[in-house]
Scaffold this active site. Sequence first.
Site, PDB file in Angstrom:
ATOM      1  N   ASP A  71      49.847  75.148  93.118  1.00  0.00           N
ATOM      2  CA  ASP A  71      50.323  74.242  94.483  1.00  0.00           C
ATOM      3  C   ASP A  71      50.882  75.857  95.342  1.00  0.00           C
ATOM      4  O   ASP A  71      51.982  76.341  95.614  1.00  0.00           O
ATOM      5  CB  ASP A  71      51.724  73.488  94.354  1.00  0.00           C
ATOM      6  CG  ASP A  71      51.355  72.727  95.637  1.00  0.00           C
ATOM      7  OD1 ASP A  71      51.092  72.994  97.432  1.00  0.00           O
ATOM      8  OD2 ASP A  71      52.588  71.543  95.933  1.00  0.00           O
ATOM      9  N   ARG A  90      51.111  75.385  99.262  1.00  0.00           N
ATOM     10  CA  ARG A  90      51.308  74.534  99.884  1.00  0.00           C
ATOM     11  C   ARG A  90      52.755  75.325 100.376  1.00  0.00           C
ATOM     12  O   ARG A  90      53.974  75.227  99.413  1.00  0.00           O
ATOM     13  CB  ARG A  90      51.585  73.238 100.453  1.00  0.00           C
ATOM     14  CG  ARG A  90      49.747  72.988 100.227  1.00  0.00           C
ATOM     15  CD  ARG A  90      49.536  70.991  99.532  1.00  0.00           C
ATOM     16  NE  ARG A  90      50.582  70.946  98.462  1.00  0.00           N
ATOM     17  CZ  ARG A  90      50.616  69.980  98.427  1.00  0.00           C
ATOM     18  NH1 ARG A  90      49.515  68.365  98.966  1.00  0.00           N
ATOM     19  NH2 ARG A  90      50.838  69.270  97.445  1.00  0.00           N
TER      20      ARG A  90
END
Length: 517
Positions: free
Chosen positions: A418, A420
């Site tokens: 991930d 982000r």
Amino acid sequence: MNCIAPQLVSFPHIFITSKSPHSTHSHLAPFSRHKTAAPPSKLGSSENGCYSSNDESIPPPLGTLKETIDFFVSDAEDDPDCPSPGYSSIEQALAALRQQKILLVVDDYYGDDNVEGNFVMAASHVSSEAIAFMVRHGSGIISVGMKEEDLQRLDLPLVSPRMEDNCSAPSFTITVDARVGTSTGVSASDRAKTVLALSSPESRPGDFRRPGHVFPVKCMNGGVLNRVGHTEASVDLVTLAGLQPVSVFSAVVDSEDGSMASIATLRKLALDYNIPIVSITDLIRYRRKREKLVERTAVSRLPTKWGSFAAHSYRSKLDGIEHVALVKGDIGNGQDVLVRVHSECLTGDIFGSRRCDCGNQLELAMQLIEQAGRGVVVYLRGHEGRGIGLGYKLQAYNLQDQGHDTVEANLELGFAADARDYGIGAQMLRDIGVHTMRLMTNNPAKFSGLKGYGLAVVGRVPVLTPITEDNVRYLETKRVKMGHVYGSNVQGPLSDFIKSTKVNKTQQRETDTPLSS
């Protein structure tokens, strides 16, 4: 098509409170830790092929939902000013730089098994002793991080201009030695004089011989917020310390085999010589908290199928990406605002992909905020595929069809599980006037990613979306490998909660169950 049982209209009133002192909702059930829920009973289906929220396994609608997982972490954890375990704080590092000391800077974002550590010091404070120490414990290569304007002033071109297009690689210039006061340029004393000359704003191109024994490196504009590298980290740190924005740094290697020093070796070195050791990840969080990274560019009325919202557009100062926040009602004092921070998903949000639950979550968030009459949907672009981009996401889909799960596919393509960051979203919320929020999410990373910006999460609102045959493995992977919370009553694999319903001979078989996320 996927559908949601009509009983869900009451769910804006369901949320789990945290122990935050900002919460003013004494009538709501307090957040309970470590409660063991009874195993889920068989889920019943409604006549339209969806699963009803009338069953005992679906939480009732008046604030009684309990978590089995510590969704809300401590106030100290994930605060941008709180260092990662085993590291010094950024403030300690800045104080050390001002005292003419050396730091150890570690890129820890790939985990402790794959790190690179560098000695870092302000170039304007360097000494022959400091250079000798770096050479004795490091690779022997002495690099100087410099901003583009200083390299242009000293007429130091990049060795390979083509590398400018590859922001993942360091941008070395031609090597140099100081002309005055040096002999061969190799000794610690000579290299210290060269570094000091590079750091001086009075130096001119003629003050250096080329090639030499010191390696100037171009620092990308924006520092670690643009490129996560040691050059950028070192220049950011000396700049934050209020010193001339020129750094000296050298990679630390294992004294036995010459490989990159392990995190254990770096920590022992820091302990033995009383050197602060800092994480580049912590530096990124520190800067994101303090610097305004977005600017609001427009506000417009946006009528939607759910209701009328005010659309606020924002442009990132880092990469120029435009983001949008849809605001419903009067935010007022910014307390207790219903908030959804949504990552862009073209396939799910626009094309209705059933591989994920993104589109369903966005639609339901819009619906619930409209019903509440007050709230914000922050739509973050550039988050496609958890930050890998649309093309790579489609490649990841192919890998998933070959047996990889969603985490394994991203890793196989060379990306983090991930990638982000929610700092931009946090700054957008602050600009809109939000202070405390009820966050609509199942992802603890969103909670931690919004901390440290003057925001407090006082509750989590479940967003109920269907489990389908197409997305069940995706959701299960996020639950098991990424810590996503799908309600307190889900004890077994999510596949146990799929129930096939024959709608008719021509319609697609539906296998949808509401799921708190």
